[in-house]
Design a protein around this motif. Structure first.
Motif, short mmCIF file in Angstrom:
data_model
loop_
_atom_site.label_atom_id
_atom_site.label_comp_id
_atom_site.label_asym_id
_atom_site.label_seq_id
_atom_site.Cartn_x
_atom_site.Cartn_y
_atom_site.Cartn_z
N ASP A 12 -2.24 4.25 4.84
CA ASP A 12 -2.54 5.67 5.00
C ASP A 12 -3.93 6.06 4.48
OD1 ASP A 12 -1.34 7.67 6.41
OD2 ASP A 12 -0.47 8.66 4.67
N ASP A 48 7.25 -3.35 3.79
CA ASP A 48 7.42 -1.90 3.81
C ASP A 48 6.36 -1.28 2.91
OD1 ASP A 48 8.28 0.68 3.93
OD2 ASP A 48 10.28 0.30 3.12
N ARG A 50 6.12 1.55 1.65
CA ARG A 50 6.68 2.44 0.63
C ARG A 50 7.06 1.68 -0.64
NH1 ARG A 50 11.29 5.10 4.10
NH2 ARG A 50 11.43 2.92 4.68
N LYS A 51 7.11 0.35 -0.56
CA LYS A 51 7.48 -0.46 -1.72
C LYS A 51 6.27 -1.06 -2.45
CE LYS A 51 12.01 -1.85 -0.02
NZ LYS A 51 12.87 -2.98 0.33
N THR A 55 -0.48 1.23 -1.88
CA THR A 55 -0.56 2.09 -0.70
C THR A 55 -0.35 3.55 -1.07
OG1 THR A 55 1.79 1.94 -0.19
CG2 THR A 55 0.39 0.23 0.73
N LYS A 57 1.48 5.44 0.72
CA LYS A 57 2.85 5.72 1.16
C LYS A 57 3.89 5.31 0.13
CE LYS A 57 1.94 5.31 6.12
NZ LYS A 57 2.30 4.61 7.36
N TYR A 58 3.42 4.80 -1.02
CA TYR A 58 4.34 4.34 -2.08
C TYR A 58 5.24 5.47 -2.56
CZ TYR A 58 5.85 2.54 -6.62
OH TYR A 58 6.59 2.15 -7.70
N VAL A 59 6.54 5.14 -2.74
CA VAL A 59 7.53 6.11 -3.24
C VAL A 59 7.97 5.63 -4.62
CG1 VAL A 59 9.77 7.15 -2.84
CG2 VAL A 59 8.30 6.62 -0.91
N ILE A 63 13.14 3.55 -2.64
CA ILE A 63 13.56 4.27 -1.43
C ILE A 63 15.04 4.65 -1.58
CG2 ILE A 63 13.77 4.12 1.06
CD1 ILE A 63 11.61 1.88 0.88
#
Length: 66
Positions: A12, A48, A50-51, A55, A57-59, A63
């Protein structure tokens, strides 16, 4: 004269015009990558974003599953 800035499909981060890699798939979708690191993580390693902490987009906290 404006620069076209597209987000990287994996991390992103912005990809400026004239840099990065564009991948056109057979189904007509266009993927933009800021680096070969992002391209390899998405296409070859199938990770992924998000992991991964580096990034955007990391959460944090993982998740959530429904």
């Amino acid at each position: 004269m404006s620069l076209l800035v597209k987000p990287c499909n994996f991390c992103d981060r912005p990809v400026a015009k004239g840099s990065g890699t564009m991948l056109a798939k057979n189904d007509g979708t266009v993927l933009w990558f800021c680096s070969s690191k992002c391209k390899k993580n998405m296409l070859e390693l199938k990770r992924d974003p998000r992991k991964l902490k580096w990034t955007k987009k990391y959460v944090k906290g993982g998740i959530r599953k429904k």
